[in-house]
Design a protein around this motif. Structure first.
Motif, PDB file in Angstrom:
ATOM      1  N   HIS A 192      48.020  35.575  -5.352  1.00  0.00           N
ATOM      2  CA  HIS A 192      48.788  36.442  -4.542  1.00  0.00           C
ATOM      3  C   HIS A 192      48.300  36.210  -3.226  1.00  0.00           C
ATOM      4  N   GLU A 193      47.092  36.159  -2.973  1.00  0.00           N
ATOM      5  CA  GLU A 193      46.453  35.892  -1.575  1.00  0.00           C
ATOM      6  C   GLU A 193      46.694  34.437  -1.019  1.00  0.00           C
TER       7      GLU A 193
ATOM      8  N   HIS B  36      50.090  34.189   0.330  1.00  0.00           N
ATOM      9  CA  HIS B  36      50.233  34.816   1.808  1.00  0.00           C
ATOM     10  C   HIS B  36      49.822  33.533   2.788  1.00  0.00           C
TER      11      HIS B  36
ATOM     12  N   ASN C 204      51.535  46.980  -4.036  1.00  0.00           N
ATOM     13  CA  ASN C 204      51.334  46.498  -2.740  1.00  0.00           C
ATOM     14  C   ASN C 204      52.505  46.534  -1.995  1.00  0.00           C
TER      15      ASN C 204
ATOM     16  N   ASP D   7      50.895  45.318   1.734  1.00  0.00           N
ATOM     17  CA  ASP D   7      51.903  44.317   2.239  1.00  0.00           C
ATOM     18  C   ASP D   7      53.358  45.137   2.598  1.00  0.00           C
TER      19      ASP D   7
HETATM   20 ZN   LIG Z   1      49.259  41.012  -0.501  1.00  0.00          ZN
END
Ligand SMILES: [Zn+2]
Length: 360
Positions: free
Chosen positions: A58-59, A62, A153, A161
């Protein structure tokens, strides 16, 4: 972040794990082994690791989108509460911010979807099965947790997010600072609701509410500070009362000024104008290496940075941080107008705030 262990690099991004994360693994293992035995304890510990791999992806998502928009990620740190990607600067174009924020929850949904194709069952979004008793229930639980991560999130409140997505959407029509204020308002209203219902039904919800409330506040502060920094020219915040040194003077003179005055950084002016800057660190290192009688020209920093008085403070601030300089010289048409350093900038804001209070 302190107590973080360097693991290596992923796509050129430094990846670290906070030491307390291993404490979490240990805690889960010990508490499950007593209750359900060794097999389920191993599965539960592996499940936590698998969840954190998903958080890491997930990170990374980003970070890779941020990279597309020219913003680099300094590091990704895994904490027991989730992952943090330290991105040098968030993109301010609404579409870019939306794309960068939404990719994270999207990745969790994608992981859940792909796993579901193989496993064919899941525990539901509540992630009720944190202590799986078989490989199948392990994956069923992992799917549930990923769906929950995506939903959590997407809560429209900073620092989630969803808060960024909301600001991005508002910023399409609104100015960035106003969009932030509006998004922060929505986030904090939601946080208050969480706290209120949490107190009656679930303490975790209340705790999340507190976390969101604080997160929204600090986002607003940062954006405000940045917008003020952008509006103020460095000429307004610079120090105009300062001493200068000549390159042929001995280091002893610099030490004298440094010792008995308030100034840490001195512009060095020769025949043709500015030749360098002598900072506190240079003075101290210079005495050690060259002695008190060496000329200042031998120890001064010749890679000094000149900025024009009209330069916005945010640019100066960024330059100070990125070049790791302690001070810069403000000059116009070859003439020195002042000096600026990080301390000076914060002093300027302190005075500005006081004057505002007086005016009220
Ligand atoms: Zn995130």
């Amino acid at each position: 972040m302190g107590w973080s262990i360097n693991i290596g690099k992923i796509f050129g991004i430094r990846f670290r794990i906070h030491a307390t994360f291993f404490l979490l693994l240990f805690f889960v293992f010990v508490s499950v082994v007593g209750q359900f035995g060794i097999n389920r304890a191993i599965l539960a510990t592996l499940l936590i690791c698998a969840v954190f791999v998903c958080v890491l992806i997930h990170e990374v998502g980003h970070s890779l989108i941020a990279r597309r928009f020219g913003k680099e990620t300094k590091s990704i740190t895994l904490l027991p509460i989730g992952g943090v990607a330290t991105i040098e600067e968030m993109p301010e174009k609404p579409i870019q911010e939306i794309a960068m924020a939404i990719v994270g929850p999207f990745i969790n949904l994608a992981i859940a979807g792909i796993l579901y194709m193989f496993v064919g069952q899941w525990t539901g979004a509540g992630a009720s099965n944190l202590y799986p008793d078989s490989v199948k229930s392990f994956f069923a639980g992992l799917i549930g947790i990923n769906v929950m991560l995506a939903v959590f999130n997407m809560i429209p409140a900073f620092p989630m997010d969803g808060g960024r997505v909301l600001r991005g959407i508002l910023a399409v029509k609104m100015d960035y600072v106003k969009a932030t204020s509006a998004a922060v308002f929505v986030g904090q209203a939601l946080a208050v609701l969480f706290i209120f219902f949490g107190l009656f039904f679930d303490w975790w919800l209340a705790l999340i509410g507190v976390f969101l409330y604080i997160g929204a506040g600090s986002e607003k502060q940062q954006v405000m500070l940045k917008s003020i920094l952008r509006q103020v020219p460095v000429g307004e915040a610079m120090t105009t009362d300062f001493l200068t040194l000549r390159p042929d003077e001995p280091v002893r003179n610099a030490l004298e000024h440094f010792h008995h005055g308030h100034q840490d950084d001195f512009p060095v002016i020769g025949e043709g104008g500015v030749e360098g800057i002598l900072t506190r660190d240079r003075i101290l290192a210079g005495i050690h290496e060259k002695g008190l009688d060496a000329p200042i020209s031998e120890i001064m920093d010749r890679t000094f940075v000149l900025v024009a008085p009209k330069t916005p403070l945010d640019e100066v601030y960024k330059k100070l941080l990125s070049t790791k300089k302690t001070a810069m010289i403000v000059a116009e048409a070859g003439e020195i107008k002042g000096m600026v350093c990080l301390d000076g900038i914060s002093r300027y804001f302190m005075i500005r705030a006081e004057l505002k209070n007086l005016g009220r």
